[in-house]
Design a protein around this motif. Structure first.
Motif, PDB file in Angstrom:
ATOM      1  N   LEU A 150       1.507 -13.917  12.016  1.00 26.01           N
ATOM      2  CA  LEU A 150       0.112 -14.038  11.565  1.00 26.01           C
ATOM      3  C   LEU A 150      -0.039 -13.899  10.053  1.00 26.01           C
ATOM      4  CD1 LEU A 150      -1.513 -11.836  14.353  1.00 26.01           C
ATOM      5  CD2 LEU A 150      -1.883 -14.286  14.052  1.00 26.01           C
ATOM      6  N   VAL A 170       0.190 -11.323   8.323  1.00 27.57           N
ATOM      7  CA  VAL A 170      -0.384 -10.052   7.866  1.00 27.57           C
ATOM      8  C   VAL A 170       0.740  -9.099   7.444  1.00 27.57           C
ATOM      9  CG1 VAL A 170      -2.537 -10.197   9.169  1.00 27.57           C
ATOM     10  CG2 VAL A 170      -0.536  -9.190  10.242  1.00 27.57           C
ATOM     11  N   VAL A 171       1.948  -9.462   7.838  1.00 26.35           N
ATOM     12  CA  VAL A 171       3.148  -8.778   7.340  1.00 26.35           C
ATOM     13  C   VAL A 171       3.999  -9.846   6.677  1.00 26.35           C
ATOM     14  CG1 VAL A 171       5.208  -7.453   7.961  1.00 26.35           C
ATOM     15  CG2 VAL A 171       3.102  -7.102   9.241  1.00 26.35           C
ATOM     16  N   CYS A 214       0.939  -2.280   5.769  1.00 27.39           N
ATOM     17  CA  CYS A 214       0.291  -3.577   6.042  1.00 27.39           C
ATOM     18  C   CYS A 214      -1.065  -3.373   6.735  1.00 27.39           C
ATOM     19  CB  CYS A 214       1.193  -4.451   6.900  1.00 27.39           C
ATOM     20  SG  CYS A 214       2.707  -4.901   6.059  1.00 27.39           S
TER      21      CYS A 214
END
Lengths: 219, 102
Positions: free
Chosen positions: A18, A20-21, A87
């Motif tokens: 995604l 997000v990391v 994160c």
């Protein structure tokens, strides 16, 4: 693999999917020293081989070659969870920023510059506006003067001053003077009319002495 | 349904955490208190929750999370609250111990 490690594997894998990391986030925590200490020899050899072949060594390549499964399996869990924490914290912060931007009707563009809804181009002049607005206190926290409300009265008069006519008198006087000065009829007085008054501070010297020292004929 | 990557990630964390038994309904209820739920759940979700509990004649943490799936939670509950629950679960499972650098 134990349930906590499976949990970490899933969290990291989905986070990377995604975006997000980022691989950079992983390498911030899973440092070369961590890799060197905890990866099995076969994996370290695989990483070296892949890097030599590609003639590069980047966080992306490390995560790609080593794989999230191997990281989740071999790297100490607190290190991986520290990465997840950072994160997650970033996501929570950016959520607050997004919320603020939405509340102000501004959406931050991918470049970081603001855009105004309904307009397609960015406004270069507004480059610093977004930051300024973020620093500005919320509307509810700012003092406001509504039309018709009485502004706070400010007086710079001396403490010896006394109010002798208040607003009602002043308004009547202003209305009267407005008869002779068209255009001032709607003006309402923002101030009080005061007069300086004599407030005795200390007794004067005796009259007799004044008479003694006064030049001219004595009574 | 969660629409942002952020929400999807948090929903996934909740989902896997429950699957792997790192998070339990009983533990999550410590964070998703009745006050939090009452404040944040939209009327339609609250209505479903009450209806399902009434139909079963009971309200337990397990039943609560049959209605409040991870997708529903990330849609209505502040992510900060959910994160506190997830992080506490990780602490309890020993994942979030002290980081010892080599």
């Amino acid at each position: 693999m134990s349930p906590p490690r499976r949990f970490l594997l899933e969290v990291l894998r989905r986070g990377l999917e995604l975006d997000v990391v980022a691989p950079d986030d992983v390498l911030e925590h899973v440092t070369p020293a961590v890799l060197a200490h905890h990866l099995p020899i076969a994996l370290k050899a695989k990483l070296l081989q892949a890097s030599l072949s590609a003639e590069r060594m980047t966080p992306n390549l490390v995560v790609e070659v080593v794989g999230v499964e191997a990281l989740a399996e071999h790297v100490p869990m607190p290190i991986l969870w520290a990465c997840v924490r950072v994160c997650a914290a970033r996501q929570l912060r950016s959520q607050v920023d997004d919320g603020l931007g939405a509340a102000l009707g501004i959406s931050a563009a991918a470049s970081g510059g603001p855009t105004v809804p309904g307009q397609t181009q960015e406004i270069p002049e507004a480059a610093g506006l977004y930051d300024d607005l973020q620093l500005k206190p919320p509307r509810a926290a700012r003092p406001s003067l509504r039309p018709g409300s009485t502004p706070p009265r400010i007086s710079t008069l001396s403490p010896r001053s006394q109010v002798v006519r208040r607003a009602a008198d002043a308004t009547a006087q202003a209305a009267a003077s407005a008869l002779f000065e068209p255009g001032r009829a709607e003006d309402s007085p923002d101030f009080e009319i005061v007069e300086e008054t004599e407030v005795p501070s200390r007794p004067r010297a005796s009259r007799a002495l004044d008479d003694e020292t006064r030049p001219g004929t004595k009574p | 349904m969660p629409d942002s990557a952020r929400q999807k990630w948090f929903a996934h964390m909740l989902s896997v955490g429950m699957e792997e038994k790192l998070l339990s309904p009983a533990q999550l209820v410590g964070f998703l208190t009745p006050e939090v739920l009452a404040h944040h759940l939209p009327p339609d979700v609250m209505s479903r929750l009450l209806a399902s509990s009434l139909a079963a004649g009971q309200m337990t943490p397990d039943r609560l999370f049959e209605t409040l799936t991870p997708d529903v939670l990330v849609d209505s509950i502040p992510l900060e609250v959910l994160w506190r629950g997830i992080d506490a679960g990780a602490e309890r499972a020993g994942i979030a111990g002290e980081v010892v650098r080599p």
